[in-house]
Design an enzyme around this catalytic site. Structure first.
Site, PDB file in Angstrom:
ATOM      1  N   LYS A  19       0.786  -1.217  -0.063  1.00 23.72           N
ATOM      2  CA  LYS A  19      -0.126   0.023  -0.086  1.00 23.72           C
ATOM      3  C   LYS A  19       0.752   1.333   0.036  1.00 23.72           C
ATOM      4  O   LYS A  19       1.967   1.226   0.303  1.00 23.72           O
ATOM      5  CB  LYS A  19      -0.788   0.054   1.143  1.00 23.72           C
ATOM      6  N   TYR A  41     -12.616  -3.551  -2.433  1.00 24.10           N
ATOM      7  CA  TYR A  41     -13.086  -3.360  -0.977  1.00 24.10           C
ATOM      8  C   TYR A  41     -14.666  -3.288  -1.009  1.00 24.10           C
ATOM      9  O   TYR A  41     -15.260  -2.547  -0.163  1.00 24.10           O
ATOM     10  CB  TYR A  41     -12.417  -2.171  -0.387  1.00 24.10           C
ATOM     11  N   PHE A  77     -15.805   4.790   6.879  1.00 21.31           N
ATOM     12  CA  PHE A  77     -14.449   5.175   6.705  1.00 21.31           C
ATOM     13  C   PHE A  77     -13.978   4.861   5.250  1.00 21.31           C
ATOM     14  O   PHE A  77     -12.910   5.199   4.937  1.00 21.31           O
ATOM     15  CB  PHE A  77     -13.524   4.577   7.899  1.00 21.31           C
ATOM     16  N   ARG A 114      -1.033 -14.506   4.721  1.00 24.64           N
ATOM     17  CA  ARG A 114      -2.032 -13.865   5.617  1.00 24.64           C
ATOM     18  C   ARG A 114      -1.335 -13.959   6.995  1.00 24.64           C
ATOM     19  O   ARG A 114      -1.649 -13.047   7.659  1.00 24.64           O
ATOM     20  CB  ARG A 114      -3.539 -14.791   5.582  1.00 24.64           C
ATOM     21  N   THR A 161      -5.485  -7.380  11.021  1.00 29.69           N
ATOM     22  CA  THR A 161      -5.587  -5.765  10.279  1.00 29.69           C
ATOM     23  C   THR A 161      -5.039  -4.595  10.897  1.00 29.69           C
ATOM     24  O   THR A 161      -4.455  -3.708  10.284  1.00 29.69           O
ATOM     25  CB  THR A 161      -7.252  -5.427  10.226  1.00 29.69           C
ATOM     26  N   ARG A 177       2.824  -6.484   9.472  1.00 28.31           N
ATOM     27  CA  ARG A 177       2.094  -5.356  10.145  1.00 28.31           C
ATOM     28  C   ARG A 177       2.680  -5.252  11.621  1.00 28.31           C
ATOM     29  O   ARG A 177       2.702  -3.763  12.135  1.00 28.31           O
ATOM     30  CB  ARG A 177       0.714  -5.696  10.139  1.00 28.31           C
ATOM     31  N   ASN A 234      -1.715   0.186   7.027  1.00 29.21           N
ATOM     32  CA  ASN A 234      -1.265  -1.043   7.433  1.00 29.21           C
ATOM     33  C   ASN A 234      -0.396  -1.615   6.436  1.00 29.21           C
ATOM     34  O   ASN A 234      -0.257  -3.090   6.399  1.00 29.21           O
ATOM     35  CB  ASN A 234      -2.283  -2.024   7.930  1.00 29.21           C
ATOM     36  N   HIS A 240      -1.626  -5.393   1.737  1.00 28.02           N
ATOM     37  CA  HIS A 240      -3.120  -6.080   1.423  1.00 28.02           C
ATOM     38  C   HIS A 240      -2.699  -7.731   1.036  1.00 28.02           C
ATOM     39  O   HIS A 240      -1.560  -7.805   0.197  1.00 28.02           O
ATOM     40  CB  HIS A 240      -3.903  -5.525   0.306  1.00 28.02           C
ATOM     41  N   GLU A 288      -9.031 -11.583  -7.259  1.00 24.11           N
ATOM     42  CA  GLU A 288      -8.319 -10.477  -7.083  1.00 24.11           C
ATOM     43  C   GLU A 288      -6.943 -10.325  -8.037  1.00 24.11           C
ATOM     44  O   GLU A 288      -6.452  -9.460  -8.700  1.00 24.11           O
ATOM     45  CB  GLU A 288      -7.481 -10.375  -5.709  1.00 24.11           C
TER      46      GLU A 288
END
Ligand code: ADP
Length: 155
Positions: free
Chosen positions: A9, A49, A57, A85, A91, A102, A112, A115, A126
């Site tokens: 990100k 998303y 948000f 993951r 998260t 993270r 964070n 993804h 995806e």
């Protein structure tokens, strides 16, 4: 072999963490079979998303995810969706375990840094969202027999 979609990100790109994340991916023995930088926009984020579009948000997610280009990757490996993951952590970076990306590199539930697809089914969707088929290179590195045992590769 299973594949997963990873986005570094803007919180990773801006903080010059691209190399740190890629180093961990390579050190673990995950195979990078697609990699590119891209600028996201609201359209793709509303798809990506879609489970969060109605949240208050969501505009803040769009702002943070479009603040700079992202680095998109396709990773390959045995059980790679679950493995990556676990490497990513929960998260909220403040709650993520030390040793996770993270947990080691961020302090935020929004910014964070990474993804990671959350299921094999979503990973397929995806990958198709972010990569054209010819941008994913399904090669096998010469080191593969030193990353896995024989029985694991035949699965
Ligand atoms: P994950 O990225 O861990 O799979 P989600 O799919 O629940 O988590 O959320 C997607 C992304 O949306 C998160 O990584 C985070 O950047 C952002 N996000 C989730 N919840 C919030 C929140 N309450 N406030 C701000 N941003 C959030």
């Amino acid at each position: 072999m299973e594949q997963t979609l990873v986005l570094l990100k803007p919180s990773a790109v801006e903080r010059a963490l691209i190399g740190e994340v890629i180093k961990r991916i390579e050190n673990r023995g995950l195979i990078i079979c697609g990699l590119k930088m891209m600028q996201l926009d609201e359209k793709i984020l509303r798809e990506h998303y879609s489970h969060l579009v109605d949240k208050p948000f969501f505009p803040s997610i769009v702002k943070s995810m479009t603040a700079s280009p992202v680095v998109a990757m396709v990773l390959k490996g045995v059980d790679v969706v679950e493995v990556f993951r676990t490497m990513t952590g929960v998260t909220n970076g403040r709650k993520a375990a030390p040793g996770t990306l993270r947990g080691d590199f961020c302090m935020s539930g929004q910014a964070n840094i990474v993804h990671a697809s959350d299921s094999v089914e979503n990973a397929k969707i995806e990958i198709a969202r972010f990569f054209r088929p010819e941008e994913v290179f399904d090669y096998t590195p010469a080191t593969i027999d030193y990353i896995y045992g024989e029985d694991e590769l035949s699965n």
